[in-house]
Scaffold this active site. Structure first.
Site, PDB file in Angstrom:
ATOM      1  N   HIS A 177       2.437  11.407  -1.285  1.00 33.81           N
ATOM      2  CA  HIS A 177       1.605  10.936   0.016  1.00 33.81           C
ATOM      3  C   HIS A 177       1.512  11.974   1.094  1.00 33.81           C
ATOM      4  CE1 HIS A 177       0.045   7.897   3.069  1.00 33.81           C
ATOM      5  NE2 HIS A 177      -0.970   8.259   2.412  1.00 33.81           N
ATOM      6  N   HIS A 185       0.609  -1.245  -0.070  1.00 35.96           N
ATOM      7  CA  HIS A 185      -0.108  -0.014   0.050  1.00 35.96           C
ATOM      8  C   HIS A 185       0.897   1.225   0.116  1.00 35.96           C
ATOM      9  CE1 HIS A 185      -2.217   3.237   2.310  1.00 35.96           C
ATOM     10  NE2 HIS A 185      -3.132   3.068   1.186  1.00 35.96           N
TER      11      HIS A 185
END
Length: 317
Positions: free
Chosen positions: A119, A44
């Protein structure tokens, strides 16, 4: 499973490299099984082993977190880093460990013509990382990867097409174009020397047969900080028949919102949530089987934990 070694300090954390050629070494009976019926370990936010704490806060960041940076500056970025990093292994080490599905978030960057991972903080340049993955595939010609580009920030149609050209140039003939997913077997891929399935979750994909659309994958994601609720969600979705022509991904992750992070300013994703999510997710997987309505792609944060890869690949025995 052969080739897997473990740490002396923590038998639940698998060392790498452990499974550099697991697809090549699968039993012959699985060579004609579609990829969406194999158990495939994935990571992930695969790229977050590097995030630049000196960069600007990314466009994917909530306003509450942006306000923190305005007040606390570099100290706030340290907090963002601790709650944004989901992996510790490089792409090469993830591949050696057995990861074959990669989860990507992409962004343009003001003042740069390059494309970056994102991110909350900017990561590395994407092109160099794709070249690293391609280099591994060159050395392991029977291994196949699924690259899922599923979030984009600050990219117009022209930028998308420029970036897609980079992907095509990097992997070339290794890219498997859109097909009936039930024909997507290792035998077929090996015969055609295909090693890369590129999922590109943007409407521009309609102009490119080389890329697979968002509709080819269902990602099961509980969006909770409670591991019990995560498992309840998985049990519900696992009992529902999925379309036969899709990949199925289970994301064994717990996800904080801005309020959760601010209330745990001195904490981290790894210590506060990953430590709870990983053992529960792996225990849930141990009770499942791969197959048409079974387990397919599984992703997790810090994929070296809890014998995750060992358990997923064990479903292919």
């Amino acid at each position: 499973m052969a080739g897997v070694t473990e740490t002396k300090n923590d038998p639940k954390n698998v060392l790498y490299p452990g499974n550099p050629d697991w697809m090549k070494n699968l039993s012959e009976s699985l060579h004609t099984t579609p990829l969406n019926e194999l158990a495939i370990p994935g990571s992930h936010d695969s790229f977050t082993f590097f995030l630049d704490k000196t960069s600007d806060v990314g466009p994917d960041t909530s306003q509450a977190i942006r306000d923190l940076v305005k007040v606390f500056g570099g100290m706030a970025k340290d907090v963002i880093f601790k709650w944004s990093q989901t992996q510790s292994l490089s792409f090469a080490d993830q591949l050696k460990a057995g990861i074959r599905y990669f989860d990507f978030r992409i962004a343009s960057k003001p003042g740069s013509e390059d494309t970056y991972f994102i991110h909350c903080l900017y990561g590395s340049k994407v092109e160099a990382s794709l070249q690293e993955i391609n280099g591994y595939l060159e050395e392991h010609p029977k291994e196949v990867v699924i690259l899922d580009f599923n979030h984009f920030y600050g990219m117009n149609e022209s930028m998308h097409k420029q970036f897609m050209a980079v992907i095509l140039e990097t992997f070339g003939a290794k890219i498997c174009p859109q097909k009936d997913i039930k024909t997507l077997t290792l035998d077929m891929l090996w015969q055609n020397k295909f090693q890369v399935v590129v999922i590109y979750q943007d409407d521009v994909v309609k102009d490119f047969d080389q890329f697979w659309p968002a509709s080819c994958i269902q990602s099961q994601y509980a969006n909770t900080t409670d591991p019990a609720k995560m498992v309840q969600f998985f049990e519900k979705t696992h009992s529902e028949n999925r379309p036969a022509n899709t990949f199925q991904s289970y994301q064994g992750i717990l996800t904080p919102d801005a309020t959760y992070i601010i209330s745990r300013f001195s904490g981290s994703l790894k210590n506060d949530l990953v430590a709870k999510a990983c053992p529960v997710f792996v225990q849930w997987l141990k009770k499942k089987k791969r197959g048409n309505n079974g387990i397919n792609i599984c992703t997790m944060d810090f994929i070296e934990k809890e014998n995750f890869i060992f358990e997923v690949l064990g479903m292919n025995k």
